[in-house]
Scaffold this motif. Structure first.
Motif, PDB file in Angstrom:
ATOM      1  N   ALA A 275       0.808  -1.212   0.000  1.00 13.19           N
ATOM      2  CA  ALA A 275       0.000   0.000   0.000  1.00 13.19           C
ATOM      3  C   ALA A 275       0.850   1.275   0.000  1.00 13.19           C
ATOM      4  N   LEU A 276       1.914   1.296   0.799  1.00 10.93           N
ATOM      5  CA  LEU A 276       2.691   2.523   0.978  1.00 10.93           C
ATOM      6  C   LEU A 276       3.869   2.653   0.017  1.00 10.93           C
ATOM      7  N   LEU A 277       4.413   1.525  -0.428  1.00  9.71           N
ATOM      8  CA  LEU A 277       5.571   1.555  -1.333  1.00  9.71           C
ATOM      9  C   LEU A 277       5.243   1.058  -2.739  1.00  9.71           C
ATOM     10  N   GLY A 278       4.072   0.433  -2.914  1.00 10.66           N
ATOM     11  CA  GLY A 278       3.798  -0.215  -4.186  1.00 10.66           C
ATOM     12  C   GLY A 278       4.726  -1.390  -4.424  1.00 10.66           C
ATOM     13  N   TRP A 279       5.125  -2.057  -3.341  1.00 14.43           N
ATOM     14  CA  TRP A 279       6.148  -3.113  -3.416  1.00 14.43           C
ATOM     15  C   TRP A 279       5.612  -4.452  -2.953  1.00 14.43           C
ATOM     16  N   THR A 280       5.940  -5.478  -3.688  1.00 13.61           N
ATOM     17  CA  THR A 280       5.818  -6.856  -3.227  1.00 13.61           C
ATOM     18  C   THR A 280       7.028  -7.611  -3.747  1.00 13.61           C
ATOM     19  N   ALA A 281       7.430  -8.643  -3.040  1.00 15.56           N
ATOM     20  CA  ALA A 281       8.573  -9.450  -3.477  1.00 15.56           C
ATOM     21  C   ALA A 281       8.226 -10.139  -4.791  1.00 15.56           C
ATOM     22  N   ALA A 282       9.112 -10.016  -5.782  1.00 13.13           N
ATOM     23  CA  ALA A 282       8.819 -10.510  -7.128  1.00 13.13           C
ATOM     24  C   ALA A 282       9.635 -11.736  -7.511  1.00 13.13           C
ATOM     25  N   THR A 283      10.609 -12.117  -6.692  1.00 20.13           N
ATOM     26  CA  THR A 283      11.553 -13.161  -7.080  1.00 20.13           C
ATOM     27  C   THR A 283      11.258 -14.454  -6.340  1.00 20.13           C
ATOM     28  N   GLY A 284      10.985 -15.512  -7.092  1.00 27.62           N
ATOM     29  CA  GLY A 284      10.769 -16.819  -6.506  1.00 27.62           C
ATOM     30  C   GLY A 284      12.070 -17.447  -6.059  1.00 27.62           C
ATOM     31  N   LEU A 285      11.972 -18.457  -5.198  1.00 30.02           N
ATOM     32  CA  LEU A 285      13.169 -19.062  -4.621  1.00 30.02           C
ATOM     33  C   LEU A 285      14.040 -19.716  -5.690  1.00 30.02           C
ATOM     34  N   ASP A 286      13.441 -20.351  -6.678  1.00 26.64           N
ATOM     35  CA  ASP A 286      14.204 -20.992  -7.746  1.00 26.64           C
ATOM     36  C   ASP A 286      15.081 -19.972  -8.480  1.00 26.64           C
ATOM     37  N   GLU A 287      14.467 -18.856  -8.871  1.00 29.59           N
ATOM     38  CA  GLU A 287      15.205 -17.813  -9.589  1.00 29.59           C
ATOM     39  C   GLU A 287      16.279 -17.184  -8.711  1.00 29.59           C
ATOM     40  N   GLY A 288      15.921 -16.893  -7.451  1.00 26.48           N
ATOM     41  CA  GLY A 288      16.881 -16.262  -6.556  1.00 26.48           C
ATOM     42  C   GLY A 288      18.068 -17.142  -6.239  1.00 26.48           C
ATOM     43  N   LEU A 289      17.816 -18.423  -5.994  1.00 19.92           N
ATOM     44  CA  LEU A 289      18.917 -19.345  -5.706  1.00 19.92           C
ATOM     45  C   LEU A 289      19.798 -19.552  -6.930  1.00 19.92           C
TER      46      LEU A 289
END
Length: 313
Positions: A275-289
């Motif tokens: 709501a305040l930043l327009g942010w949600t985590a976009a990276t799944g664990l497979d991609e991040g790892l």
């Protein structure tokens, strides 16, 4: 906007600084690498910043003159003493010094807004997605020091970001994914604390950087607290299995008793950040790892070139 980043040579800070510069900030990068929990990692991050043309200003936030930081529009306070396990016993004094006293001194000199990097560990065990209004229940000296630093910052009208289990390139050597990936590449067992059934909101460092840069420029109400975490929890044993799948070899582990101060589950509720930043985590664990594994391999290749005759997997 003149932005001071403390802890600029740390895991997250070394990613935040170039991202802020790309966003148009005039950045002052501050750290005390000599006090780093892992000096070699800090030195490598300082070198990475230097390759980007970024000069580090060395400053101990507890003992040095902080007047040069006074005129910043924003201080992103990412510096601190990390680690739940290491904060018991003699480590408790270091956690208080570097997390509480340093924060108090920065608040005494800052002219602009201070944004504090805190931790999901302040919540204790999560039986549901934690919201920022939930009571805190710190289970370790580290978590207590973060909760106290939060109290100081909120009282002074600053902003608090509660990071959840951050991973990715440059992750500290004591953190689980770093140890598991190195174990798989080396064939040397890494410690597995508890039964592996602990669940975490593992959050990719690129997503954390995005949230932090947004918080530096967003007109947030004084005293705002925001969770910065992935809303999906994953069991440690499942993450371990995924690392083995991505590497083609399961990381060898040696069982250890549950770590003192460890919690069974962290779980990020992120509606307020959305709501305040327009942010949600976009990276799944497979991609991040996959990204973190690529960094480990590149780092080992660089070490091999620096030490001819030695082989790194």
């Amino acid at each position: 906007m003149r932005t001071v980043v403390t802890g600029a040579a740390g895991f997250i800070g070394s990613h935040v600084v170039p991202a802020l510069i790309a966003d148009g900030h005039d950045v002052v990068a501050v750290d005390a690498p000599g006090r780093a929990a892992f000096p070699a990692a800090a030195a490598a991050n300082v070198a990475a910043l230097a390759r980007d043309g970024i000069t580090l200003t060395e400053c101990d936030l507890v003992t040095d003159d902080l007047a040069p930081l006074r005129d910043a529009d924003v201080i992103l306070h990412l510096a601190g003493r990390p680690g739940v396990r290491s904060s018991f016993g003699p480590g408790e004094a270091d956690a208080h010094r570097d997390n509480v006293i340093a924060t108090r001194r920065l608040l005494d000199v800052r002219a602009g807004r201070l944004v504090l990097a805190s931790s999901s560990s302040v919540y204790g065990d999560a039986g549901h997605p934690c919201t920022e209004d939930d009571p805190v229940d710190p289970r370790s000296p580290y978590a207590r020091s973060k909760a106290e630093a939060e109290r100081l910052v909120v009282a002074a009208g600053g902003v608090v970001l509660r990071y959840f289990s951050v991973y990715g390139p440059r992750q500290r050597p004591d953190m689980a994914f770093h140890r598991f990936i190195e174990a798989a590449l080396d064939g040397s067992p890494a410690p597995l604390y508890g039964d592996g059934g602990q669940s975490r909101s593992f959050t990719y460092v690129g997503d954390v950087v995005d949230a932090t840069v947004r918080a530096a420029r967003a007109p947030l109400p004084p005293g705002t607290i925001l969770n910065v975490g992935h809303p999906v929890t994953v069991r440690v044993r499942d993450a371990l299995h995924l690392i083995g799948t991505l590497l083609g070899a399961p990381p060898p582990t040696v069982p250890k008793d549950p770590a003192r101060g460890d919690v069974r589950r962290t779980w990020a509720g992120t509606d307020r950040a959305a709501a305040l930043l327009g942010w949600t985590a976009a990276t799944g664990l497979d991609e991040g790892l996959t990204s973190q594994i690529a960094w480990h391999r590149a780092r080992r290749d660089e070490q091999s070139r620096a030490r001819p005759g030695e082989h790194h997997g």
